[in-house]
Design a protein around this motif. Structure first.
Motif, PDB file in Angstrom:
ATOM      1  N   ALA A   1       4.379   8.490 -10.909  1.00  0.00           N
ATOM      2  CA  ALA A   1       4.006   8.185 -12.292  1.00  0.00           C
ATOM      3  C   ALA A   1       2.758   8.939 -12.732  1.00  0.00           C
ATOM      4  CB  ALA A   1       3.789   6.679 -12.449  1.00  0.00           C
ATOM      5  N   GLU A   2       1.688   8.808 -11.970  1.00  0.00           N
ATOM      6  CA  GLU A   2       0.417   9.420 -12.355  1.00  0.00           C
ATOM      7  C   GLU A   2       0.442  10.938 -12.191  1.00  0.00           C
ATOM      8  OE1 GLU A   2      -3.905   8.125 -13.061  1.00  0.00           O
ATOM      9  OE2 GLU A   2      -1.948   7.257 -13.393  1.00  0.00           O
ATOM     10  N   PHE A   3       1.128  11.398 -11.127  1.00  0.00           N
ATOM     11  CA  PHE A   3       1.119  12.835 -10.829  1.00  0.00           C
ATOM     12  C   PHE A   3       2.472  13.500 -11.066  1.00  0.00           C
ATOM     13  CE2 PHE A   3      -2.392  10.941  -8.524  1.00  0.00           C
ATOM     14  CZ  PHE A   3      -3.433  11.816  -8.792  1.00  0.00           C
ATOM     15  N   ASN A   4       3.449  12.733 -11.595  1.00  0.00           N
ATOM     16  CA  ASN A   4       4.749  13.267 -12.015  1.00  0.00           C
ATOM     17  C   ASN A   4       5.460  14.051 -10.906  1.00  0.00           C
ATOM     18  OD1 ASN A   4       6.803  13.478 -13.921  1.00  0.00           O
ATOM     19  ND2 ASN A   4       6.089  15.500 -14.590  1.00  0.00           N
ATOM     20  N   ILE A   5       5.421  13.521  -9.712  1.00  0.00           N
ATOM     21  CA  ILE A   5       6.091  14.137  -8.560  1.00  0.00           C
ATOM     22  C   ILE A   5       7.507  13.586  -8.478  1.00  0.00           C
ATOM     23  CG2 ILE A   5       6.027  14.317  -6.043  1.00  0.00           C
ATOM     24  CD1 ILE A   5       2.942  13.989  -6.312  1.00  0.00           C
ATOM     25  N   ASN A   6       8.479  14.428  -8.114  1.00  0.00           N
ATOM     26  CA  ASN A   6       9.853  13.941  -8.090  1.00  0.00           C
ATOM     27  C   ASN A   6      10.055  12.903  -6.994  1.00  0.00           C
ATOM     28  OD1 ASN A   6      11.146  14.982  -5.617  1.00  0.00           O
ATOM     29  ND2 ASN A   6      11.020  17.013  -6.548  1.00  0.00           N
ATOM     30  N   ALA A   7      11.171  12.173  -7.087  1.00  0.00           N
ATOM     31  CA  ALA A   7      11.381  10.997  -6.239  1.00  0.00           C
ATOM     32  C   ALA A   7      11.361  11.334  -4.757  1.00  0.00           C
ATOM     33  CB  ALA A   7      12.706  10.323  -6.611  1.00  0.00           C
ATOM     34  N   GLN A   8      11.987  12.437  -4.377  1.00  0.00           N
ATOM     35  CA  GLN A   8      12.042  12.773  -2.952  1.00  0.00           C
ATOM     36  C   GLN A   8      10.678  13.228  -2.429  1.00  0.00           C
ATOM     37  OE1 GLN A   8      14.531  12.244  -0.820  1.00  0.00           O
ATOM     38  NE2 GLN A   8      13.178  12.913   0.813  1.00  0.00           N
ATOM     39  N   ASN A   9      10.010  14.077  -3.174  1.00  0.00           N
ATOM     40  CA  ASN A   9       8.691  14.525  -2.741  1.00  0.00           C
ATOM     41  C   ASN A   9       7.691  13.377  -2.690  1.00  0.00           C
ATOM     42  OD1 ASN A   9       9.703  17.077  -2.565  1.00  0.00           O
ATOM     43  ND2 ASN A   9       8.630  17.898  -4.350  1.00  0.00           N
TER      44      ASN A   9
ATOM     45  N   LEU B   1      12.972   5.414  -3.408  1.00  0.00           N
ATOM     46  CA  LEU B   1      12.541   5.391  -4.807  1.00  0.00           C
ATOM     47  C   LEU B   1      13.661   5.930  -5.683  1.00  0.00           C
ATOM     48  CD1 LEU B   1      10.476   5.452  -7.231  1.00  0.00           C
ATOM     49  CD2 LEU B   1       9.773   7.713  -6.401  1.00  0.00           C
ATOM     50  N   ILE B   2      13.925   5.235  -6.789  1.00  0.00           N
ATOM     51  CA  ILE B   2      14.818   5.751  -7.831  1.00  0.00           C
ATOM     52  C   ILE B   2      14.044   5.714  -9.137  1.00  0.00           C
ATOM     53  CG2 ILE B   2      17.023   5.523  -9.023  1.00  0.00           C
ATOM     54  CD1 ILE B   2      18.084   3.933  -6.682  1.00  0.00           C
ATOM     55  N   LYS B   3      14.072   6.812  -9.876  1.00  0.00           N
ATOM     56  CA  LYS B   3      13.383   6.855 -11.171  1.00  0.00           C
ATOM     57  C   LYS B   3      14.315   7.428 -12.226  1.00  0.00           C
ATOM     58  CE  LYS B   3      10.104  10.032 -11.652  1.00  0.00           C
ATOM     59  NZ  LYS B   3       8.964  10.978 -11.411  1.00  0.00           N
ATOM     60  N   VAL B   4      14.079   7.013 -13.463  1.00  0.00           N
ATOM     61  CA  VAL B   4      14.861   7.515 -14.589  1.00  0.00           C
ATOM     62  C   VAL B   4      14.035   8.566 -15.303  1.00  0.00           C
ATOM     63  CG1 VAL B   4      16.074   6.908 -16.711  1.00  0.00           C
ATOM     64  CG2 VAL B   4      15.973   5.261 -14.826  1.00  0.00           C
TER      65      VAL B   4
ATOM     66  N   GLN C   1       0.819  -1.210   0.000  1.00  0.00           N
ATOM     67  CA  GLN C   1       0.000   0.000   0.000  1.00  0.00           C
ATOM     68  C   GLN C   1       0.851   1.258   0.000  1.00  0.00           C
ATOM     69  OE1 GLN C   1      -2.396   0.219   3.701  1.00  0.00           O
ATOM     70  NE2 GLN C   1      -1.495  -1.747   4.207  1.00  0.00           N
ATOM     71  N   SER C   2       2.009   1.229   0.658  1.00  0.00           N
ATOM     72  CA  SER C   2       2.900   2.387   0.598  1.00  0.00           C
ATOM     73  C   SER C   2       3.500   2.542  -0.793  1.00  0.00           C
ATOM     74  CB  SER C   2       4.027   2.232   1.627  1.00  0.00           C
ATOM     75  OG  SER C   2       3.528   2.290   2.938  1.00  0.00           O
ATOM     76  N   LEU C   3       3.943   1.435  -1.365  1.00  0.00           N
ATOM     77  CA  LEU C   3       4.596   1.502  -2.667  1.00  0.00           C
ATOM     78  C   LEU C   3       3.637   1.924  -3.771  1.00  0.00           C
ATOM     79  CD1 LEU C   3       6.833  -1.683  -2.410  1.00  0.00           C
ATOM     80  CD2 LEU C   3       7.551   0.707  -2.201  1.00  0.00           C
ATOM     81  N   ILE C   4       2.392   1.468  -3.704  1.00  0.00           N
ATOM     82  CA  ILE C   4       1.450   1.868  -4.749  1.00  0.00           C
ATOM     83  C   ILE C   4       1.128   3.360  -4.644  1.00  0.00           C
ATOM     84  CG2 ILE C   4      -0.762   1.373  -3.594  1.00  0.00           C
ATOM     85  CD1 ILE C   4      -1.617  -0.017  -6.225  1.00  0.00           C
ATOM     86  N   GLN C   5       1.104   3.883  -3.432  1.00  0.00           N
ATOM     87  CA  GLN C   5       0.889   5.328  -3.272  1.00  0.00           C
ATOM     88  C   GLN C   5       2.063   6.124  -3.846  1.00  0.00           C
ATOM     89  OE1 GLN C   5      -0.954   6.470   0.746  1.00  0.00           O
ATOM     90  NE2 GLN C   5      -0.473   4.300   1.054  1.00  0.00           N
ATOM     91  N   ILE C   6       3.267   5.618  -3.649  1.00  0.00           N
ATOM     92  CA  ILE C   6       4.451   6.299  -4.183  1.00  0.00           C
ATOM     93  C   ILE C   6       4.483   6.188  -5.702  1.00  0.00           C
ATOM     94  CG2 ILE C   6       6.975   6.228  -4.230  1.00  0.00           C
ATOM     95  CD1 ILE C   6       6.723   5.268  -1.253  1.00  0.00           C
ATOM     96  N   PHE C   7       4.083   5.032  -6.227  1.00  0.00           N
ATOM     97  CA  PHE C   7       3.992   4.891  -7.679  1.00  0.00           C
ATOM     98  C   PHE C   7       3.046   5.928  -8.259  1.00  0.00           C
ATOM     99  CE2 PHE C   7       1.594   3.512 -11.353  1.00  0.00           C
ATOM    100  CZ  PHE C   7       2.580   3.128 -12.250  1.00  0.00           C
TER     101      PHE C   7
END
Length: 609
Positions: free
Chosen positions: A516-524, A585-588, A506-512
């Motif tokens: 992804a959906e809201f284009n928020i940076n990794a730290q935020n 979280l790490i994103k490219v 549930q935490s990871l899906i919220q971060i996804f």
């Protein structure tokens, strides 16, 4: 600088459009690099991974080194005898899973634990005559074959470029001594009564019989000797002409079929445990296919049904079945929808998941879009207070809440104490995501090896016929669930993982959704407020459940909390420092830059180069 700060505040405020309230400045800024990034549970671990990049290693080399270092320094949450499911994306774009969870000793049976009274050290205070029908949460009986070691070695052998000596170097230095922090000191202090029952643990964790002080150099000489002996096995193989891969195999053989396995066997026999040399020798991991789901333009990879990972994919299928736009991020409607979808997925997890080697798992049904659509129609504007597993091939399975399960109060000192996280991505698109766990404090140290034993068998249940019923040679259905996401065309997008037990998905899906959906940076994304539902059967301790419970971060506006309460959720508000998870979280990014973030409220760490 003022402009930059103002833009950051506005960006973070924009995360939660549609809500009243003003969001404060983020605690940290995202870190970014072009060569590689590491995000993990501590500075010691993250630095070990970065060293591998500086030596020319790839993301797998960095991930394995990070994991080994964490097993030495994050002893409150994870130890060398624990578990570590891993997901890896290769440079060529293929994704693999390594099922780094050990098996139950062959001597174990469910009936043994159904009739066996608990003993001191498996619970600190017992009823007269003992209690029956409970799998111990501590001590020697819930130990599995150590799975993390083979998981790391297989990852390094198959997908890394460096030697075991390179990968274990930082861990050996740290075992020789590191400055211990507040978290580890507090965990050792809380375990003091347990150590009185296990002289090997007392000698390992106490300094001259005393709880270490914050900042004191904490040394683990027995573990350091074990790690050096493993490194020596590789050196001897290389000196004899072995290839890099064959030399890593020599380390595997030394641990699982050599001296270490014999030492664990002897310790178990001397102390009434179940693990034997034969269990160690039979254990051998290989890369396997992960489970995969899609959500809009992404592919999401998870470990198999021996984990809770597929429940995330089920949740995505339910959420994708909603028509129309996604509600504003963290609005009451957004939270309600996602909580209700998670409840349905967790009901399936608790009813149908277990080791696929011992069960026929209806994965083709559970992970299909066709199954998700009617599940979505079960969601209304009101919170459900029922456990509702889905209908599979015309039948609804028996949810554990419908069975009789033994109940006992578990002492706080012995309760399951979480997990850590390791994620890495490099400039070649190689991705490593792991959720190392087990062998947390209070742990039994196996003789003079310095290896803490895992307590993971508590994740089994004793319900006859249940897919997750305890059995010898079987893996428990674990919560450990790394996540790897690519675009639909296979390009790497993100790696994310977290401690948190049943809260992981549930935490990871919220971060996804944030990233992804809201284009928020990794730290935020990892700092943003999160919720936690406890409408599920706990995977630990007493396997308790709390129907309708919804825990909300203190930063949710009162109006949102009131709206959710009105919908029937049994809401409570907790501190951001007590969210039940601690993700990284790490994103490219589209331009190839690698961006990483780490939860600051539980001392996570992220570096990039």
């Amino acid at each position: 600088m003022l402009l930059k700060t103002s833009l950051t505040v506005l960006t973070f405020a924009g995360l939660c459009a549609g809500q009243a309230g003003k969001w404060e400045h983020p605690v940290r800024q995202a870190v970014r690099g072009v060569h590689g990034a590491v995000a993990a549970g501590s500075e010691y671990a993250t630095e070990a991974g970065m060293r591998m990049y500086y030596k020319g290693g790839n993301a797998v080399d960095a991930g394995v080194a990070t994991m080994f270092a964490a097993s030495v320094t994050e002893l409150s949450h994870f130890g060398f005898g624990g578990e570590a499911p891993i997901l890896i994306r290769t440079k060529a774009g293929k994704v693999f899973s390594i099922a780094g969870v050990g098996t139950m000793p062959k001597l174990a049976t469910a009936e043994m634990f159904r009739t066996r009274p608990l003993r001191i050290g498996e619970i600190l205070e017992t009823d007269p005559g003992g209690l029956k029908g409970i799998i111990p949460v501590a001590g020697i009986m819930p130990a599995l074959v150590p799975g993390m070691v083979d998981s790391g070695l297989v990852a390094l052998r198959e997908f890394g470029t460096k030697s075991f000596n390179d990968a274990i170097g930082s861990a050996i230095e740290l075992a020789d001594g590191f400055a211990i922090d507040e978290m580890r000191v507090n965990s050792i202090a809380a375990s003091r009564r347990f150590f009185d029952l296990w002289p090997t643990s007392k000698a390992h964790f106490l300094i001259n019989g005393q709880i270490p002080r914050v900042g004191e150099v904490f040394r683990q000489p027995d573990l350091a000797r074990t790690l050096r002996s493993m490194a020596e096995a590789e050196k001897k193989a290389l000196a004899a002409g072995a290839s890099r891969q064959a030399a890593i195999d020599a380390v595997r053989d030394y641990f699982y079929r050599g001296e270490i396995a014999h030492k664990l066997d002897a310790f178990m026999k001397a102390n009434g445990g179940l693990l034997r040399y034969e269990d160690m020798a039979a254990f051998k991991l290989e890369p396997e296919e992960p489970v995969m789901g899609t959500y809009k333009g992404y592919k999401i990879y998870k470990p198999g049904f021996w984990s809770q990972g597929p429940s995330m994919l089920e949740t995505f299928n339910i959420m994708e079945a909603f028509e129309g736009r996604t509600p504003p991020y963290n609005s009451a409607e957004y939270v309600h929808r996602l909580v209700e979808a998670l409840k349905l997925a967790y009901a399936d997890r608790d009813t149908y998941y277990g080791d696929p080697k011992f069960n026929h798992i209806p994965s083709d049904v559970l992970l299909s879009k066709e199954y998700g659509a009617p599940r979505r129609r079960q969601i209304t504007e009101k919170a459900s207070l029922e456990f509702r597993p889905g209908k599979i091939n015309g039948k609804i399975g028996q949810h554990p809440a419908e069975t009789e399960m033994a109940r006992v109060k578990i002492d706080d000192e012995l309760m399951a104490h979480d997990t850590t996280c390791v994620d890495t991505i490099d400039h070649d698109g190689i991705v490593f995501s792991a959720t190392p766990s087990g062998a947390w404090l209070p742990s039994v140290i196996a003789g003079d090896t310095g290896i803490p034993l895992t307590e993971r068998a508590q994740s089994f249940v004793l319900i006859p016929g249940h897919p997750n019923e305890l059995a010898g040679g079987k893996r428990p259905r674990v919560t450990l669930s790394p996540t790897l996401v690519t675009y639909a065309d296979g390009r790497p997008f993100m790696a994310l993982s977290t401690p948190g037990g049943d809260n992981q998905e549930q935490s990871l899906i919220q971060i996804f959704y944030a990233a992804a959906e809201f284009n928020i940076n990794a730290q935020n994304a990892v700092e943003a407020p999160r919720f936690q539902t406890r409408h599920l059967v706990s995977s630990f301790d007493n396997h308790a459940w709390n129907k309708g419970d919804l825990i909300l971060d203190e930063r949710y506006p009162p109006a949102t909390v009131a709206d959710l309460t009105e919908r029937g959720h049994r809401t409570s508000v907790h501190s951001r420092y007590d969210s039940g998870a601690a993700p990284v979280l790490i994103k490219v990014l589209i331009n190839g830059v690698i961006e990483a973030g780490a939860d600051p409220f539980y001392d996570r760490s992220a570096h990039a180069w």
